[in-house]
Design a protein around this motif. Sequence first.
Motif, PDB file in Angstrom:
ATOM      1  N   ILE A  26       0.649  -1.177   0.006  1.00 28.47           N
ATOM      2  CA  ILE A  26       0.199  -0.073   0.100  1.00 28.47           C
ATOM      3  C   ILE A  26       0.634   1.143  -0.103  1.00 28.47           C
ATOM      4  CG2 ILE A  26      -1.479   1.476   1.467  1.00 28.47           C
ATOM      5  CD1 ILE A  26      -2.722  -1.317   2.067  1.00 28.47           C
ATOM      6  N   LEU A  27       2.044   1.121   0.939  1.00 28.43           N
ATOM      7  CA  LEU A  27       2.954   2.578   0.703  1.00 28.43           C
ATOM      8  C   LEU A  27       3.499   2.520  -0.373  1.00 28.43           C
ATOM      9  CD1 LEU A  27       4.366   2.121   4.342  1.00 28.43           C
ATOM     10  CD2 LEU A  27       2.656   3.825   3.748  1.00 28.43           C
ATOM     11  N   THR A  28       3.953   1.591  -1.189  1.00 24.16           N
ATOM     12  CA  THR A  28       4.512   1.603  -2.341  1.00 24.16           C
ATOM     13  C   THR A  28       3.707   2.258  -3.485  1.00 24.16           C
ATOM     14  OG1 THR A  28       5.998  -0.193  -2.098  1.00 24.16           O
ATOM     15  CG2 THR A  28       5.695   0.462  -4.302  1.00 24.16           C
ATOM     16  N   ALA A  29       2.234   1.640  -3.398  1.00 24.20           N
ATOM     17  CA  ALA A  29       1.420   2.151  -4.319  1.00 24.20           C
ATOM     18  C   ALA A  29       1.180   4.000  -4.168  1.00 24.20           C
ATOM     19  CB  ALA A  29      -0.004   1.553  -4.341  1.00 24.20           C
ATOM     20  N   VAL A  30       1.026   4.135  -2.853  1.00 20.27           N
ATOM     21  CA  VAL A  30       0.773   5.572  -2.469  1.00 20.27           C
ATOM     22  C   VAL A  30       2.176   6.454  -3.247  1.00 20.27           C
ATOM     23  CG1 VAL A  30       0.467   7.140  -0.581  1.00 20.27           C
ATOM     24  CG2 VAL A  30      -0.571   5.110  -0.634  1.00 20.27           C
ATOM     25  N   ALA A  31       3.332   5.832  -2.774  1.00 19.27           N
ATOM     26  CA  ALA A  31       4.291   6.522  -3.252  1.00 19.27           C
ATOM     27  C   ALA A  31       4.456   6.725  -4.804  1.00 19.27           C
ATOM     28  CB  ALA A  31       5.676   6.101  -2.895  1.00 19.27           C
ATOM     29  N   ILE A  32       3.944   5.783  -5.580  1.00 16.45           N
ATOM     30  CA  ILE A  32       3.946   5.759  -6.934  1.00 16.45           C
ATOM     31  C   ILE A  32       2.978   6.994  -7.320  1.00 16.45           C
ATOM     32  CG2 ILE A  32       3.328   4.646  -8.955  1.00 16.45           C
ATOM     33  CD1 ILE A  32       4.505   2.006  -7.752  1.00 16.45           C
ATOM     34  N   VAL A  33       1.631   6.726  -6.860  1.00 19.95           N
ATOM     35  CA  VAL A  33       0.895   7.863  -7.152  1.00 19.95           C
ATOM     36  C   VAL A  33       1.135   9.128  -6.895  1.00 19.95           C
ATOM     37  CG1 VAL A  33      -1.648   8.673  -6.505  1.00 19.95           C
ATOM     38  CG2 VAL A  33      -1.272   6.144  -6.856  1.00 19.95           C
ATOM     39  N   LEU A  34       1.798   9.376  -5.677  1.00 20.48           N
ATOM     40  CA  LEU A  34       2.151  10.687  -5.299  1.00 20.48           C
ATOM     41  C   LEU A  34       3.428  11.274  -6.254  1.00 20.48           C
ATOM     42  CD1 LEU A  34       2.252  10.925  -1.465  1.00 20.48           C
ATOM     43  CD2 LEU A  34       0.667  12.077  -3.200  1.00 20.48           C
ATOM     44  N   THR A  35       4.085  10.380  -6.551  1.00 21.69           N
ATOM     45  CA  THR A  35       5.268  10.935  -7.571  1.00 21.69           C
ATOM     46  C   THR A  35       4.777  11.162  -8.823  1.00 21.69           C
ATOM     47  OG1 THR A  35       6.588   9.137  -6.379  1.00 21.69           O
ATOM     48  CG2 THR A  35       7.362  10.061  -8.340  1.00 21.69           C
ATOM     49  N   GLY A  36       3.832  10.297  -9.412  1.00 22.11           N
ATOM     50  CA  GLY A  36       3.065  10.717 -10.603  1.00 22.11           C
ATOM     51  C   GLY A  36       2.489  12.146 -10.616  1.00 22.11           C
ATOM     52  N   LEU A  38       3.009  14.648  -8.518  1.00 19.64           N
ATOM     53  CA  LEU A  38       3.815  15.746  -8.000  1.00 19.64           C
ATOM     54  C   LEU A  38       5.176  16.046  -8.794  1.00 19.64           C
ATOM     55  CD1 LEU A  38       4.086  15.410  -4.272  1.00 19.64           C
ATOM     56  CD2 LEU A  38       2.936  16.821  -5.371  1.00 19.64           C
ATOM     57  N   GLN A  39       5.230  14.890  -9.927  1.00 16.62           N
ATOM     58  CA  GLN A  39       6.482  15.141 -10.879  1.00 16.62           C
ATOM     59  C   GLN A  39       6.669  16.475 -11.326  1.00 16.62           C
ATOM     60  OE1 GLN A  39       6.564  12.060 -13.874  1.00 16.62           O
ATOM     61  NE2 GLN A  39       8.683  12.462 -14.300  1.00 16.62           N
ATOM     62  N   PRO A  40       5.381  17.125 -11.931  1.00 19.91           N
ATOM     63  CA  PRO A  40       5.816  18.317 -12.655  1.00 19.91           C
ATOM     64  C   PRO A  40       6.150  19.420 -11.730  1.00 19.91           C
ATOM     65  CG  PRO A  40       3.791  17.656 -13.326  1.00 19.91           C
ATOM     66  CD  PRO A  40       4.136  16.620 -12.131  1.00 19.91           C
ATOM     67  N   VAL A  41       5.576  19.527 -10.346  1.00 20.50           N
ATOM     68  CA  VAL A  41       6.239  20.360  -9.376  1.00 20.50           C
ATOM     69  C   VAL A  41       7.677  20.097  -9.175  1.00 20.50           C
ATOM     70  CG1 VAL A  41       5.636  20.990  -7.061  1.00 20.50           C
ATOM     71  CG2 VAL A  41       3.712  20.356  -8.671  1.00 20.50           C
ATOM     72  N   LEU A  42       7.938  18.689  -8.908  1.00 19.02           N
ATOM     73  CA  LEU A  42       9.457  18.518  -8.571  1.00 19.02           C
ATOM     74  C   LEU A  42      10.364  18.881  -9.776  1.00 19.02           C
ATOM     75  CD1 LEU A  42       8.815  14.818  -7.159  1.00 19.02           C
ATOM     76  CD2 LEU A  42       9.524  16.937  -5.875  1.00 19.02           C
ATOM     77  N   VAL A  43       9.888  18.610 -11.128  1.00 18.85           N
ATOM     78  CA  VAL A  43      10.644  19.056 -12.237  1.00 18.85           C
ATOM     79  C   VAL A  43      10.872  20.506 -12.208  1.00 18.85           C
ATOM     80  CG1 VAL A  43      10.626  19.049 -14.465  1.00 18.85           C
ATOM     81  CG2 VAL A  43      10.270  17.043 -13.411  1.00 18.85           C
ATOM     82  N   SER A  44       9.837  21.335 -12.083  1.00 15.22           N
ATOM     83  CA  SER A  44      10.029  22.721 -12.092  1.00 15.22           C
ATOM     84  C   SER A  44      10.820  23.183 -10.835  1.00 15.22           C
ATOM     85  CB  SER A  44       8.453  23.427 -12.114  1.00 15.22           C
ATOM     86  OG  SER A  44       7.920  23.039 -10.933  1.00 15.22           O
ATOM     87  N   ALA A  45      10.688  22.770  -9.891  1.00 12.96           N
ATOM     88  CA  ALA A  45      11.502  22.928  -8.614  1.00 12.96           C
ATOM     89  C   ALA A  45      13.100  22.823  -8.852  1.00 12.96           C
ATOM     90  CB  ALA A  45      11.203  22.211  -7.336  1.00 12.96           C
ATOM     91  N   VAL A  46      13.248  21.798  -9.475  1.00 12.70           N
ATOM     92  CA  VAL A  46      14.761  21.438  -9.792  1.00 12.70           C
ATOM     93  C   VAL A  46      15.280  22.304 -10.764  1.00 12.70           C
ATOM     94  CG1 VAL A  46      16.192  19.518 -10.696  1.00 12.70           C
ATOM     95  CG2 VAL A  46      14.523  18.808  -8.999  1.00 12.70           C
ATOM     96  N   ARG A  47      14.387  22.563 -11.513  1.00 12.60           N
ATOM     97  CA  ARG A  47      15.060  23.415 -12.762  1.00 12.60           C
ATOM     98  C   ARG A  47      15.457  24.757 -12.251  1.00 12.60           C
ATOM     99  NH1 ARG A  47      10.848  21.582 -17.538  1.00 12.60           N
ATOM    100  NH2 ARG A  47      11.924  19.690 -18.291  1.00 12.60           N
ATOM    101  N   MET A  48      14.275  25.262 -11.220  1.00 11.85           N
ATOM    102  CA  MET A  48      14.520  26.497 -10.777  1.00 11.85           C
ATOM    103  C   MET A  48      15.738  26.462  -9.793  1.00 11.85           C
ATOM    104  SD  MET A  48      11.668  28.574  -8.466  1.00 11.85           S
ATOM    105  CE  MET A  48      12.019  27.627  -7.043  1.00 11.85           C
TER     106      MET A  48
END
Length: 58
Positions: A26-36, A38-48
Motif C-alpha cells: 500500500i505504501l509503495t502504491a501511494v508513493a507511486i501515485v504521489l510521485t506521478g 507531483l512530478q511536474p512540481v518536482l521537475v520545475s523546482a529542480v529546474r528553478m
Amino acid sequence: MTEDRALRRAGVSGQVAVEWLMVAGILTAVAIVLTGLLQPVLVSAVRMIARSVRTVGL
C-alpha cells in the motif's frame, strides 16, 4: 500439545508477515501515485534550483 502451540505460533507469525507485506504494498502504491502527481512540481523546482545555481555561479 507443543506441536499444536508451535503450529499456532507459526500461523500467527505468517499472518503478521502477510500484514506487513500488505502495508508495504500500500505504501509503495501511494508513493507511486504521489510521485506521478507531483512530478511536474518536482521537475520545475529542480529546474528553478539549477537555474539559480547557474546564475549565482556556485
